[in-house]
Write an enzyme that holds these catalytic residues in place. Structure first.
Site, short mmCIF file in Angstrom:
data_model
loop_
_atom_site.label_atom_id
_atom_site.label_comp_id
_atom_site.label_asym_id
_atom_site.label_seq_id
_atom_site.Cartn_x
_atom_site.Cartn_y
_atom_site.Cartn_z
N LYS A 1 -0.12 -6.62 -5.61
CA LYS A 1 -0.60 -5.96 -4.35
C LYS A 1 0.06 -5.75 -3.09
CE LYS A 1 -4.00 -7.74 -2.02
NZ LYS A 1 -3.80 -7.70 -0.70
N GLU B 1 -10.70 -3.44 3.42
CA GLU B 1 -10.76 -4.76 4.32
C GLU B 1 -11.31 -4.56 5.61
OE1 GLU B 1 -9.43 -9.05 5.60
OE2 GLU B 1 -7.88 -7.65 4.08
#
Length: 292
Positions: free
Chosen positions: A141, A209
């Site tokens: 990631k 997020e």
């Protein structure tokens, strides 16, 4: 139905017969990025938790968690740093290898830490190769949308699956702080561009997020790859939490979006006090705890 019985009774296959469900099913192989893509097609939601060590990872693996993130959040949770910025590639490689060793089913996604990919695609490939070869991670990631487009593209072309991360990107805390991303028309359009950029570059999923729920829902409808929400509302394809937050081990305040499913900090503190009192009082060890 209790949480435990719900997990035990979770279906092992989706009703449409298109394959095994990500959560709750039994498998002799690891979850793959193809399984993640099929879940999106089925409209199946799935959970992701962070993990940083073999023992914790083994518990989550046995619980049926299909994807685990070895996040650079280990910096805050386990290594004593104030932010994720100081975390090194060596540390991420060690932690990721431990999680891989502790699991047999979950797809393990390892974070590329700050400074390990920002120079460009070649540096990103060199760093990601370590996490795949040395640690055994199934994917990596990295943070950033349009600005990380070329890094993602080279990694995917080289055979390394990439989960992208947009919205609040903690490695950029010194530039953006900890605040909601995507508020206002201009910011929302930028986040949409970032989401499309990582998809076009070949990312198999994207973390959103601290993004307004309505915007996260729009991104989820727009993309054909899964979205993973953290503080992004209920409409994303998956949800992720930092495990120490989820189990109440984190001290002090936690973000609003965290739901605590246990209070391990209190359990561990009470156990430590009980042990200490037994030792001080001379009641531990007793005969049954002694070797002759």
């Amino acid at each position: 139905m209790t949480q435990l019985s719900a997990a035990q009774n979770a279906p092992s296959t989706p009703s449409d017969g298109s394959g095994k469900a990500l959560y709750g099913g039994k498998s002799t192989r690891r979850v793959t990025v193809r399984d993640i893509a099929l879940a999106k097609e089925r409209g199946e939601k799935w959970p992701m938790l962070t993990a940083y060590d073999a023992m914790t990872a083994s518990v989550f693996d046995e619980a049926g968690i299909p994807v685990m993130l070895v996040g650079d959040s280990a910096g805050n949770c386990h290594l004593g740093y104030d932010t994720t910025v100081p975390v090194t590639l060596d540390e991420m490689t060690m932690l990721s290898a431990a999680v891989v060793r502790g699991t047999s089913r979950a797809l393990i996604v390892a974070d590329l830490p700050f400074g390990s990919y920002q120079e460009g695609p070649v540096q990103a490939l060199r760093s990601a190769t370590r996490l795949v070869k040395e640690a055994g991670a199934g994917a990596v990631k990295l943070e950033g949308g349009e600005r990380s487009h070329e890094q993602i593209r080279l990694l995917v072309e080289s055979g390394i699956p990439v989960m992208a991360h947009i919205g609040l990107t903690p490695q950029s805390v010194n530039a953006m702080g900890y605040r909601v991303q995507g508020r206002g028309e201009e910011a929302a359009q930028q986040l949409l561009r970032d989401a499309k950029a990582v998809q076009d570059a070949g990312a198999f999923a994207v973390v959103l997020e601290l993004v307004p729920a309505e915007l996260a829902a729009e991104v989820t409808r727009t993309l054909h790859i899964p979205t993973v929400g953290i503080g992004a509302g209920p409409e994303t394809d998956a949800q992720v939490l930092v495990w120490t937050d989820m189990l109440g081990l984190t001290g002090g305040r936690v973000p609003k979006f965290v739901k605590k499913y246990a209070d391990l900090r209190a359990v561990m503190g009470d156990a430590a006090k009980a042990f200490a009192e037994d030792v001080v009082g001379g009641t531990f060890p007793q005969e049954e705890h002694s070797v002759h």
